[in-house]
Design a protein around this motif. Structure first.
Motif, PDB file in Angstrom:
ATOM      1  N   ARG A  12       0.862  -1.183   0.000  1.00  0.00           N
ATOM      2  CA  ARG A  12       0.000   0.000   0.000  1.00  0.00           C
ATOM      3  C   ARG A  12       0.895   1.229   0.000  1.00  0.00           C
ATOM      4  O   ARG A  12       2.061   1.161   0.349  1.00  0.00           O
ATOM      5  CB  ARG A  12      -0.947  -0.006   1.199  1.00  0.00           C
ATOM      6  N   GLY A  13       0.329   2.364  -0.379  1.00  0.00           N
ATOM      7  CA  GLY A  13       1.082   3.614  -0.442  1.00  0.00           C
ATOM      8  C   GLY A  13       1.468   3.930  -1.871  1.00  0.00           C
ATOM      9  O   GLY A  13       0.914   3.367  -2.820  1.00  0.00           O
ATOM     10  N   GLN A  14       2.437   4.839  -1.991  1.00  0.00           N
ATOM     11  CA  GLN A  14       2.839   5.285  -3.324  1.00  0.00           C
ATOM     12  C   GLN A  14       4.352   5.257  -3.489  1.00  0.00           C
ATOM     13  O   GLN A  14       5.095   5.572  -2.553  1.00  0.00           O
ATOM     14  CB  GLN A  14       2.379   6.720  -3.565  1.00  0.00           C
ATOM     15  N   ILE A  15       4.774   4.871  -4.684  1.00  0.00           N
ATOM     16  CA  ILE A  15       6.145   5.081  -5.127  1.00  0.00           C
ATOM     17  C   ILE A  15       6.041   6.196  -6.158  1.00  0.00           C
ATOM     18  O   ILE A  15       5.360   6.040  -7.177  1.00  0.00           O
ATOM     19  CB  ILE A  15       6.755   3.820  -5.758  1.00  0.00           C
ATOM     20  N   ILE A  16       6.691   7.313  -5.893  1.00  0.00           N
ATOM     21  CA  ILE A  16       6.596   8.478  -6.773  1.00  0.00           C
ATOM     22  C   ILE A  16       7.894   8.592  -7.562  1.00  0.00           C
ATOM     23  O   ILE A  16       8.976   8.719  -6.987  1.00  0.00           O
ATOM     24  CB  ILE A  16       6.321   9.753  -5.962  1.00  0.00           C
ATOM     25  N   VAL A  39       5.208  -2.714   2.643  1.00  0.00           N
ATOM     26  CA  VAL A  39       5.208  -4.063   2.085  1.00  0.00           C
ATOM     27  C   VAL A  39       4.989  -4.998   3.270  1.00  0.00           C
ATOM     28  O   VAL A  39       5.793  -5.014   4.209  1.00  0.00           O
ATOM     29  CB  VAL A  39       6.525  -4.396   1.368  1.00  0.00           C
ATOM     30  N   ASN A  40       3.884  -5.752   3.229  1.00  0.00           N
ATOM     31  CA  ASN A  40       3.520  -6.622   4.358  1.00  0.00           C
ATOM     32  C   ASN A  40       3.595  -5.870   5.688  1.00  0.00           C
ATOM     33  O   ASN A  40       4.150  -6.364   6.669  1.00  0.00           O
ATOM     34  CB  ASN A  40       4.393  -7.878   4.392  1.00  0.00           C
ATOM     35  N   ASP A  41       3.078  -4.668   5.720  1.00  0.00           N
ATOM     36  CA  ASP A  41       3.016  -3.801   6.900  1.00  0.00           C
ATOM     37  C   ASP A  41       4.366  -3.322   7.390  1.00  0.00           C
ATOM     38  O   ASP A  41       4.462  -2.751   8.480  1.00  0.00           O
ATOM     39  CB  ASP A  41       2.224  -4.458   8.034  1.00  0.00           C
ATOM     40  N   ALA A  42       5.424  -3.506   6.617  1.00  0.00           N
ATOM     41  CA  ALA A  42       6.728  -2.926   6.931  1.00  0.00           C
ATOM     42  C   ALA A  42       6.854  -1.617   6.159  1.00  0.00           C
ATOM     43  O   ALA A  42       6.628  -1.577   4.944  1.00  0.00           O
ATOM     44  CB  ALA A  42       7.856  -3.871   6.561  1.00  0.00           C
ATOM     45  N   SER A  43       7.192  -0.544   6.854  1.00  0.00           N
ATOM     46  CA  SER A  43       7.331   0.773   6.241  1.00  0.00           C
ATOM     47  C   SER A  43       8.618   0.847   5.423  1.00  0.00           C
ATOM     48  O   SER A  43       9.691   0.457   5.897  1.00  0.00           O
ATOM     49  CB  SER A  43       7.377   1.838   7.340  1.00  0.00           C
ATOM     50  N   VAL A  44       8.521   1.342   4.192  1.00  0.00           N
ATOM     51  CA  VAL A  44       9.674   1.493   3.314  1.00  0.00           C
ATOM     52  C   VAL A  44       9.904   2.989   3.109  1.00  0.00           C
ATOM     53  O   VAL A  44       9.008   3.710   2.665  1.00  0.00           O
ATOM     54  CB  VAL A  44       9.448   0.798   1.955  1.00  0.00           C
ATOM     55  N   GLU A  45      11.122   3.444   3.431  1.00  0.00           N
ATOM     56  CA  GLU A  45      11.477   4.858   3.270  1.00  0.00           C
ATOM     57  C   GLU A  45      12.810   4.949   2.541  1.00  0.00           C
ATOM     58  O   GLU A  45      13.580   3.998   2.529  1.00  0.00           O
ATOM     59  CB  GLU A  45      11.599   5.524   4.644  1.00  0.00           C
ATOM     60  N   GLY A  46      13.060   6.111   1.968  1.00  0.00           N
ATOM     61  CA  GLY A  46      14.336   6.332   1.308  1.00  0.00           C
ATOM     62  C   GLY A  46      14.150   6.869  -0.089  1.00  0.00           C
ATOM     63  O   GLY A  46      13.076   7.356  -0.457  1.00  0.00           O
ATOM     64  N   VAL A  68      19.400   5.076  -0.906  1.00  0.00           N
ATOM     65  CA  VAL A  68      19.400   5.146   0.552  1.00  0.00           C
ATOM     66  C   VAL A  68      18.042   4.619   0.974  1.00  0.00           C
ATOM     67  O   VAL A  68      17.013   5.130   0.535  1.00  0.00           O
ATOM     68  CB  VAL A  68      19.582   6.598   1.053  1.00  0.00           C
ATOM     69  N   GLY A  69      18.036   3.572   1.806  1.00  0.00           N
ATOM     70  CA  GLY A  69      16.756   2.976   2.169  1.00  0.00           C
ATOM     71  C   GLY A  69      16.707   2.506   3.605  1.00  0.00           C
ATOM     72  O   GLY A  69      17.725   2.151   4.195  1.00  0.00           O
ATOM     73  N   VAL A  70      15.501   2.521   4.148  1.00  0.00           N
ATOM     74  CA  VAL A  70      15.244   2.013   5.497  1.00  0.00           C
ATOM     75  C   VAL A  70      13.905   1.285   5.470  1.00  0.00           C
ATOM     76  O   VAL A  70      12.915   1.816   4.964  1.00  0.00           O
ATOM     77  CB  VAL A  70      15.185   3.140   6.546  1.00  0.00           C
ATOM     78  N   VAL A  71      13.883   0.074   6.020  1.00  0.00           N
ATOM     79  CA  VAL A  71      12.641  -0.676   6.195  1.00  0.00           C
ATOM     80  C   VAL A  71      12.430  -0.826   7.694  1.00  0.00           C
ATOM     81  O   VAL A  71      13.325  -1.274   8.409  1.00  0.00           O
ATOM     82  CB  VAL A  71      12.710  -2.062   5.522  1.00  0.00           C
ATOM     83  N   GLN A  72      11.257  -0.422   8.154  1.00  0.00           N
ATOM     84  CA  GLN A  72      10.922  -0.576   9.566  1.00  0.00           C
ATOM     85  C   GLN A  72       9.747  -1.536   9.690  1.00  0.00           C
ATOM     86  O   GLN A  72       8.676  -1.305   9.133  1.00  0.00           O
ATOM     87  CB  GLN A  72      10.573   0.754  10.212  1.00  0.00           C
ATOM     88  N   LYS A  73       9.982  -2.612  10.462  1.00  0.00           N
ATOM     89  CA  LYS A  73       8.941  -3.610  10.665  1.00  0.00           C
ATOM     90  C   LYS A  73       7.987  -3.153  11.761  1.00  0.00           C
ATOM     91  O   LYS A  73       8.258  -2.214  12.495  1.00  0.00           O
ATOM     92  CB  LYS A  73       9.568  -4.952  11.030  1.00  0.00           C
ATOM     93  N   ASP A  75       7.412  -4.425  14.538  1.00  0.00           N
ATOM     94  CA  ASP A  75       7.983  -4.538  15.887  1.00  0.00           C
ATOM     95  C   ASP A  75       8.987  -3.422  16.195  1.00  0.00           C
ATOM     96  O   ASP A  75       9.567  -3.376  17.274  1.00  0.00           O
ATOM     97  CB  ASP A  75       8.629  -5.905  16.107  1.00  0.00           C
ATOM     98  N   GLY A  76       9.206  -2.511  15.230  1.00  0.00           N
ATOM     99  CA  GLY A  76      10.108  -1.384  15.439  1.00  0.00           C
ATOM    100  C   GLY A  76      11.524  -1.634  14.964  1.00  0.00           C
ATOM    101  O   GLY A  76      12.331  -0.710  14.896  1.00  0.00           O
ATOM    102  N   SER A  77      11.876  -2.880  14.640  1.00  0.00           N
ATOM    103  CA  SER A  77      13.223  -3.167  14.155  1.00  0.00           C
ATOM    104  C   SER A  77      13.398  -2.591  12.750  1.00  0.00           C
ATOM    105  O   SER A  77      12.432  -2.462  11.989  1.00  0.00           O
ATOM    106  CB  SER A  77      13.496  -4.669  14.158  1.00  0.00           C
ATOM    107  N   THR A  78      14.634  -2.213  12.424  1.00  0.00           N
ATOM    108  CA  THR A  78      14.902  -1.601  11.121  1.00  0.00           C
ATOM    109  C   THR A  78      16.028  -2.316  10.400  1.00  0.00           C
ATOM    110  O   THR A  78      16.894  -2.942  11.009  1.00  0.00           O
ATOM    111  CB  THR A  78      15.288  -0.112  11.256  1.00  0.00           C
ATOM    112  N   PHE A  79      15.997  -2.199   9.089  1.00  0.00           N
ATOM    113  CA  PHE A  79      17.026  -2.686   8.184  1.00  0.00           C
ATOM    114  C   PHE A  79      17.352  -1.500   7.294  1.00  0.00           C
ATOM    115  O   PHE A  79      16.445  -0.904   6.705  1.00  0.00           O
ATOM    116  CB  PHE A  79      16.469  -3.856   7.357  1.00  0.00           C
TER     117      PHE A  79
END
Length: 177
Positions: A12-16, A39-46, A68-73, A75-79
């Motif tokens: 869900r959301g947008q890739i612009i 993606v599967n309720d993990a926030s994708v930023e960057g 540059v990317g960050v995925v936050q699950k 549970d709050g953990s990030t990659f």
């Protein structure tokens, strides 16, 4: 609202994506940004920025790619990861048929896993990407995860197949992509 995609993941959301020129035009910058993207309720930023640098010394169009990317699950953990690559268009740039396009990719990436340990990845032999094949057909990547042995991923000899090998501690395993 979540949408089930063909790969079995919900998104869900947008890739612009914004362009300031045509893909084949020197100086064109293509920027990918995320807006409330999951993606599967993990926030994708960057962001991902692709810049057409014109022709290189081989007469091929090439692009720099910075990510540059960050995925936050949930549970709050990030990659997180950063990558810097070069994509060289070695075949097909003069035709309108994208299925004859072939690229060579080089570069590096690094990041931090959810457990806080770091990783690095370096393309040791350029990855050959043929758009007529859904798999990378050749090239070698070295992966260096903190606290773990170095791994080498070899995509093979140029055949369009889903077979690669991974070598760890001198032992080689066949994998299917």
């Amino acid at each position: 609202e979540n949408c089930l995609c063909r790969d079995g993941k919900y998104r869900r959301g947008q890739i612009i994506i914004t362009f300031n020129g045509r893909y084949r035009q020197e100086g064109t910058i293509i920027t990918h940004d995320f807006e409330n993207y999951f993606v599967n309720d993990a926030s994708v930023e960057g962001s991902k920025v692709v810049t057409n640098m014109g022709e290189n010394e081989n007469g091929n169009i090439y692009f720099t790619i910075e990510v540059v990317g960050v995925v936050q699950k949930e549970d709050g953990s990030t990659f997180s990861w950063n990558s810097s690559r070069i994509r060289e268009w070695i075949q097909g740039s003069s035709t309108p048929n994208r299925w004859d396009d072939i690229y060579l990719i080089t570069g590096t990436a690094s990041g931090i896993r959810p457990n806080g340990l770091t990783w690095e990845r370096e393309i040791m032999t350029a990855l050959r990407v043929e758009l007529a094949c859904r798999f990378i057909v050749s090239g070698i990547i070295e992966l260096r995860p903190e606290g773990r042995p170095v791994r080498t991923l070899d995509y093979g000899n140029g055949d369009c197949d889903n077979i690669a090998t991974v070598t760890v501690n001198g032992e080689t395993f066949t994998i299917y992509l």
